[in-house]
Scaffold this motif. Sequence first.
Motif, PDB file in Angstrom:
ATOM      1  N   ARG A  73      19.617  88.463  32.732  1.00 30.98           N
ATOM      2  CA  ARG A  73      19.423  87.403  33.727  1.00 30.98           C
ATOM      3  C   ARG A  73      20.666  86.525  33.824  1.00 30.98           C
ATOM      4  N   LEU A  74      21.222  86.158  32.660  1.00 32.48           N
ATOM      5  CA  LEU A  74      22.416  85.320  32.641  1.00 32.48           C
ATOM      6  C   LEU A  74      23.584  86.007  33.334  1.00 32.48           C
ATOM      7  N   ALA A  75      23.803  87.292  33.014  1.00 41.72           N
ATOM      8  CA  ALA A  75      24.902  88.040  33.633  1.00 41.72           C
ATOM      9  C   ALA A  75      24.708  88.146  35.142  1.00 41.72           C
ATOM     10  N   ARG A  76      23.496  88.414  35.559  1.00 41.85           N
ATOM     11  CA  ARG A  76      23.211  88.551  36.996  1.00 41.85           C
ATOM     12  C   ARG A  76      23.502  87.248  37.737  1.00 41.85           C
ATOM     13  N   GLU A  77      23.055  86.130  37.171  1.00 40.21           N
ATOM     14  CA  GLU A  77      23.276  84.832  37.811  1.00 40.21           C
ATOM     15  C   GLU A  77      24.759  84.482  37.868  1.00 40.21           C
ATOM     16  N   LEU A  78      25.485  84.768  36.780  1.00 40.31           N
ATOM     17  CA  LEU A  78      26.903  84.413  36.747  1.00 40.31           C
ATOM     18  C   LEU A  78      27.736  85.329  37.634  1.00 40.31           C
ATOM     19  N   ARG A  79      27.380  86.610  37.732  1.00 40.61           N
ATOM     20  CA  ARG A  79      28.086  87.493  38.684  1.00 40.61           C
ATOM     21  C   ARG A  79      28.004  86.908  40.085  1.00 40.61           C
ATOM     22  N   ARG A  80      26.814  86.438  40.430  1.00 41.60           N
ATOM     23  CA  ARG A  80      26.610  85.894  41.773  1.00 41.60           C
ATOM     24  C   ARG A  80      27.343  84.569  41.960  1.00 41.60           C
ATOM     25  N   ARG A  81      27.235  83.686  40.987  1.00 40.65           N
ATOM     26  CA  ARG A  81      27.841  82.361  41.123  1.00 40.65           C
ATOM     27  C   ARG A  81      29.363  82.396  41.019  1.00 40.65           C
ATOM     28  N   LEU A  82      29.874  83.210  40.101  1.00 38.89           N
ATOM     29  CA  LEU A  82      31.321  83.281  39.900  1.00 38.89           C
ATOM     30  C   LEU A  82      32.008  84.180  40.916  1.00 38.89           C
ATOM     31  N   GLY A  83      31.266  85.148  41.467  1.00 40.10           N
ATOM     32  CA  GLY A  83      31.878  86.110  42.381  1.00 40.10           C
ATOM     33  C   GLY A  83      32.772  87.090  41.656  1.00 40.10           C
ATOM     34  N   LEU A  84      32.462  87.354  40.375  1.00 40.41           N
ATOM     35  CA  LEU A  84      33.271  88.243  39.537  1.00 40.41           C
ATOM     36  C   LEU A  84      32.425  89.393  38.998  1.00 40.41           C
ATOM     37  N   ARG A  85      33.114  90.512  38.700  1.00 41.84           N
ATOM     38  CA  ARG A  85      32.422  91.668  38.126  1.00 41.84           C
ATOM     39  C   ARG A  85      32.990  92.088  36.777  1.00 41.84           C
ATOM     40  N   LEU A  86      34.134  91.502  36.400  1.00 43.63           N
ATOM     41  CA  LEU A  86      34.769  91.870  35.133  1.00 43.63           C
ATOM     42  C   LEU A  86      35.025  90.617  34.295  1.00 43.63           C
ATOM     43  N   PHE A  87      34.149  90.337  33.349  1.00 45.88           N
ATOM     44  CA  PHE A  87      34.344  89.161  32.506  1.00 45.88           C
ATOM     45  C   PHE A  87      33.510  89.307  31.237  1.00 45.88           C
ATOM     46  N   ASN A  88      33.757  88.420  30.293  1.00 38.44           N
ATOM     47  CA  ASN A  88      32.891  88.398  29.123  1.00 38.44           C
ATOM     48  C   ASN A  88      32.526  86.969  28.761  1.00 38.44           C
ATOM     49  N   LEU A  89      31.442  86.843  28.039  1.00 43.13           N
ATOM     50  CA  LEU A  89      30.943  85.551  27.594  1.00 43.13           C
ATOM     51  C   LEU A  89      31.007  85.491  26.079  1.00 43.13           C
ATOM     52  N   ASP A  90      31.493  84.381  25.554  1.00 43.93           N
ATOM     53  CA  ASP A  90      31.387  84.118  24.121  1.00 43.93           C
ATOM     54  C   ASP A  90      30.164  83.236  23.928  1.00 43.93           C
ATOM     55  N   ILE A  91      29.175  83.769  23.214  1.00 42.35           N
ATOM     56  CA  ILE A  91      27.894  83.076  23.048  1.00 42.35           C
ATOM     57  C   ILE A  91      27.600  82.880  21.568  1.00 42.35           C
ATOM     58  N   ILE A  92      27.063  81.721  21.220  1.00 46.53           N
ATOM     59  CA  ILE A  92      26.622  81.466  19.856  1.00 46.53           C
ATOM     60  C   ILE A  92      25.147  81.050  19.875  1.00 46.53           C
ATOM     61  N   ARG A  93      24.461  81.287  18.766  1.00 41.61           N
ATOM     62  CA  ARG A  93      23.093  80.806  18.600  1.00 41.61           C
ATOM     63  C   ARG A  93      23.120  79.634  17.623  1.00 41.61           C
ATOM     64  N   GLU A  94      22.566  78.516  18.010  1.00 46.99           N
ATOM     65  CA  GLU A  94      22.565  77.353  17.121  1.00 46.99           C
ATOM     66  C   GLU A  94      21.839  77.698  15.830  1.00 46.99           C
TER      67      GLU A  94
END
Length: 329
Positions: free
Chosen positions: A269-290
């Motif tokens: 869901r996060l990737a889908r939303e960010l692809r749409r909002r950013l207009g990008l198809r090649l990227f990565n996210l650095d994610i941490i869990r508290e």
Amino acid sequence: MKMKDEIPGHEGEDEEMMDEIAAAPHKYAVVVGYALTSKKTKSFLQPKLERLARKKGILFIAIDESRPLSEQGPFDIVLHKLTGKKWQSILEDYRMKHPEVTVLDPPDAIEHLYSRQSMLQDVADLKMSDSYGKVCVPRQLVIEDDPSSIPAAVSNAQLRLPLVAKPLVAKSHELSLAYDKLSLQKLEPPLVLQEFINHGGVMFKVYIVGEAIKVVRRFSLPDVGRREASKSCGVFRFPRVSSAAASADDAEDLDPSVAELPPRPLLERLARELRRRLGLRLFNLDIIREHGTKDRYYVIDINYFPGYGKMPEYEHIFTDFLLSLVKHK
């Protein structure tokens, strides 16, 4: 801009490729023109990728920046990661004149990620929360200049120490960890200050290639306890926190609550939303869990066209993605 110096010269090899295309125009389903720095070409365009690509009917050709882009090709896809106003102007002009060519990705959309002031805004705007977890961004503060003003700015913003300091322009992976307000004056603006969040010393690198998602674990900065934070002072610099050598995927002594990957539906869901909002198809996210939570995640960085060569099975994922672009078109 150093395009001429940065794009490796494969003139003889590319002439052979062009002759091959001219002699057998239907042999390749996809012709990809690439404009990458020497370092990026070496890490991404590895022999195993090129071999698999050719088997699948994909040909990579280096773009010669000394010649007009419209005179080269014909390309089905232009793959690039160069910076500078001149290159951006060339590419925008090319996109207007050749709408049939897929450009990965639009220069103006990429520019959005080069500033850490705007990088995480789309994640923050999502306010994403569901049964799989909550996705946030760390509280942060942008400092443009005057390091002597940082302690007061931090107090006014009510940021909690320690703070992670990162260059405002996201072309460097260097960061610092500042433990006390007085030491903040040693930092060099422009920069962004983020509240440090304990996360068990593990981050998740979420690689996105079109609709494909691949997640790997990487060791990160260790947790900072209250006692340690109260007794520590100074600024500690880290050239690069995450690297291929720091893979945590095979570590055997990780706490399961730390090692468990984020839920797949949440990432999709996060990737889908960010692809749409950013207009990008090649990227990565650095994610941490508290640390101490099961479902509270923070996106701490977004990188355009990251080091895919470090991603398991990247050659299969990337070639399938390139073929899908032409098929769907």
